[in-house]
Design a protein around this motif. Structure first.
Motif, PDB file in Angstrom:
ATOM      1  N   LEU A  18       0.819  -1.222   0.000  1.00  0.00           N
ATOM      2  CA  LEU A  18       0.000   0.000   0.000  1.00  0.00           C
ATOM      3  C   LEU A  18       0.852   1.271   0.000  1.00  0.00           C
ATOM      4  O   LEU A  18       0.535   2.230  -0.703  1.00  0.00           O
ATOM      5  CB  LEU A  18      -0.937  -0.022   1.217  1.00  0.00           C
ATOM      6  CG  LEU A  18      -1.947  -1.174   1.170  1.00  0.00           C
ATOM      7  CD1 LEU A  18      -2.582  -1.400   2.533  1.00  0.00           C
ATOM      8  CD2 LEU A  18      -3.029  -0.897   0.112  1.00  0.00           C
ATOM      9  N   GLN A  19       1.942   1.265   0.763  1.00  0.00           N
ATOM     10  CA  GLN A  19       2.760   2.490   0.819  1.00  0.00           C
ATOM     11  C   GLN A  19       3.509   2.706  -0.487  1.00  0.00           C
ATOM     12  O   GLN A  19       3.644   3.843  -0.952  1.00  0.00           O
ATOM     13  CB  GLN A  19       3.724   2.422   2.003  1.00  0.00           C
ATOM     14  CG  GLN A  19       2.965   2.554   3.330  1.00  0.00           C
ATOM     15  CD  GLN A  19       3.860   2.374   4.552  1.00  0.00           C
ATOM     16  OE1 GLN A  19       5.075   2.255   4.445  1.00  0.00           O
ATOM     17  NE2 GLN A  19       3.242   2.332   5.707  1.00  0.00           N
ATOM     18  N   THR A  20       4.001   1.641  -1.088  1.00  0.00           N
ATOM     19  CA  THR A  20       4.692   1.816  -2.367  1.00  0.00           C
ATOM     20  C   THR A  20       3.686   2.238  -3.456  1.00  0.00           C
ATOM     21  O   THR A  20       3.976   3.132  -4.253  1.00  0.00           O
ATOM     22  CB  THR A  20       5.419   0.522  -2.802  1.00  0.00           C
ATOM     23  OG1 THR A  20       4.498  -0.569  -2.735  1.00  0.00           O
ATOM     24  CG2 THR A  20       6.618   0.227  -1.928  1.00  0.00           C
ATOM     25  N   ALA A  21       2.510   1.625  -3.440  1.00  0.00           N
ATOM     26  CA  ALA A  21       1.509   1.977  -4.465  1.00  0.00           C
ATOM     27  C   ALA A  21       1.048   3.424  -4.295  1.00  0.00           C
ATOM     28  O   ALA A  21       0.830   4.133  -5.290  1.00  0.00           O
ATOM     29  CB  ALA A  21       0.319   1.019  -4.386  1.00  0.00           C
ATOM     30  N   THR A  22       0.932   3.867  -3.059  1.00  0.00           N
ATOM     31  CA  THR A  22       0.536   5.261  -2.817  1.00  0.00           C
ATOM     32  C   THR A  22       1.599   6.204  -3.369  1.00  0.00           C
ATOM     33  O   THR A  22       1.293   7.218  -4.008  1.00  0.00           O
ATOM     34  CB  THR A  22       0.357   5.500  -1.294  1.00  0.00           C
ATOM     35  OG1 THR A  22      -0.591   4.550  -0.807  1.00  0.00           O
ATOM     36  CG2 THR A  22      -0.142   6.899  -1.005  1.00  0.00           C
ATOM     37  N   ASP A  29       1.561  10.518 -11.157  1.00  0.00           N
ATOM     38  CA  ASP A  29       0.385  11.377 -11.276  1.00  0.00           C
ATOM     39  C   ASP A  29      -0.786  10.635 -11.932  1.00  0.00           C
ATOM     40  O   ASP A  29      -1.386  11.111 -12.897  1.00  0.00           O
ATOM     41  CB  ASP A  29       0.776  12.636 -12.093  1.00  0.00           C
ATOM     42  CG  ASP A  29      -0.271  13.721 -11.948  1.00  0.00           C
ATOM     43  OD1 ASP A  29      -1.029  13.674 -10.971  1.00  0.00           O
ATOM     44  OD2 ASP A  29      -0.336  14.589 -12.845  1.00  0.00           O
ATOM     45  N   ILE A  30      -1.058   9.438 -11.420  1.00  0.00           N
ATOM     46  CA  ILE A  30      -2.186   8.675 -11.953  1.00  0.00           C
ATOM     47  C   ILE A  30      -3.355   8.787 -10.984  1.00  0.00           C
ATOM     48  O   ILE A  30      -3.154   8.916  -9.774  1.00  0.00           O
ATOM     49  CB  ILE A  30      -1.829   7.192 -12.228  1.00  0.00           C
ATOM     50  CG1 ILE A  30      -0.994   6.582 -11.101  1.00  0.00           C
ATOM     51  CG2 ILE A  30      -1.115   7.034 -13.526  1.00  0.00           C
ATOM     52  CD1 ILE A  30      -0.479   5.187 -11.394  1.00  0.00           C
ATOM     53  N   SER A  31      -4.567   8.749 -11.517  1.00  0.00           N
ATOM     54  CA  SER A  31      -5.710   9.037 -10.647  1.00  0.00           C
ATOM     55  C   SER A  31      -6.203   7.815  -9.881  1.00  0.00           C
ATOM     56  O   SER A  31      -6.696   7.946  -8.768  1.00  0.00           O
ATOM     57  CB  SER A  31      -6.845   9.663 -11.446  1.00  0.00           C
ATOM     58  OG  SER A  31      -6.997   8.969 -12.648  1.00  0.00           O
TER      59      SER A  31
END
Ligand code: ATP
Length: 209
Positions: A18-22, A29-31
């Motif tokens: 989760l932290q890497t994906a965030t 800059d992906i939504s």
């Protein structure tokens, strides 16, 4: 639009994911980024949690951050789908979108063992997140050649073509693995790098004991 898909066993999903994906969502800059639990073929070692439980945990983990969505496509198929087939299916469904398939460095170092691995990049860009303890040091000659042929150092090029590039992100290394976590859960350790809702779910369903 850009569709980022982060596939994994997620047995269980953890703060490393989760932290890497965030951080990746911010870097590129992906939504939105879809978390996609995979179905594991019967001849491979099976996850400890059932597909439904892995999906439940991914849903719980995604709830607190609106950039995450959940993609249950692979679990809804009647049989396990290889990632190459899944991406090809998504490309057919969304021909005008750019797909980013997200993985950790350990996955890239083993990519040449995946089914039809060269086809992945015919449908998507591959985005690879560095991982603690896993150097960027491919051993296999075919994998080395594949990486050299597709590697881009410039994230902006991901917007200039819709597939075919491999980008290594600048996301932080978060030293968490599901294997280690399962051992810690078995020992009933507390304060683990898991979202609290996921930890509560694991306890309630007595998983990984
Ligand atoms: P295991 O320890 O059982 O191999 P895992 O922690 O790698 O599990 P998976 O669900 O297999 O979890 O991982 C899904 C994807 O997430 C893989 O591409 C993996 O490389 C990546 N990944 C997992 N943990 C991290 C992390 N801490 N940092 C970066 N990428 C990660």
């Amino acid at each position: 639009m850009i569709r980022a898909i982060f596939g994994g066993t997620f047995d269980p999903i953890h703060n490393g994911h989760l932290q890497t994906a965030t951080a990746l969502v911010k870097e590129l800059d992906i939504s939105t980024l879809a978390l996609m639990p995979s179905a594991v073929p019967p001849h491979r070692p099976q996850p400890d949690a059932s597909p439904e439980q892995r999906l439940d945990m991914v849903k719980l983990a995604s709830q607190k951050n609106p950039v995450f969505t959940v993609e249950d496509w692979e679990l809804r198929q009647n049989r396990p789908s290889f990632t190459a087939n899944t991406l090809s299916e998504f490309k057919t469904q969304f021909p005008d979108d750019t797909l980013l398939f997200v993985m950790g460095m350990d996955s890239l170092m083993n990519l040449h063992r995946w089914h039809q691995w060269r086809q992945l990049i015919e449908c998507a860009h591959l985005v690879v997140m560095p991982r603690a303890g896993v150097p960027f040091n491919p051993q296999d000659d075919e994998l080395k050649a594949f990486i050299s042929a597709h590697l881009t150092r410039d994230k902006n090029t991901l917007n200039t073509q819709s597939q075919g590039l491999l980008y290594i992100s600048e996301t932080p290394m978060i030293d968490v693995s599901a294997t280690e976590l399962r051992k810690q859960l078995q020992k009933r350790e507390k304060n683990l790098p898991l979202p609290s809702d996921v930890y509560d779910y694991i306890r309630r369903h007595q998983l990984y004991l």
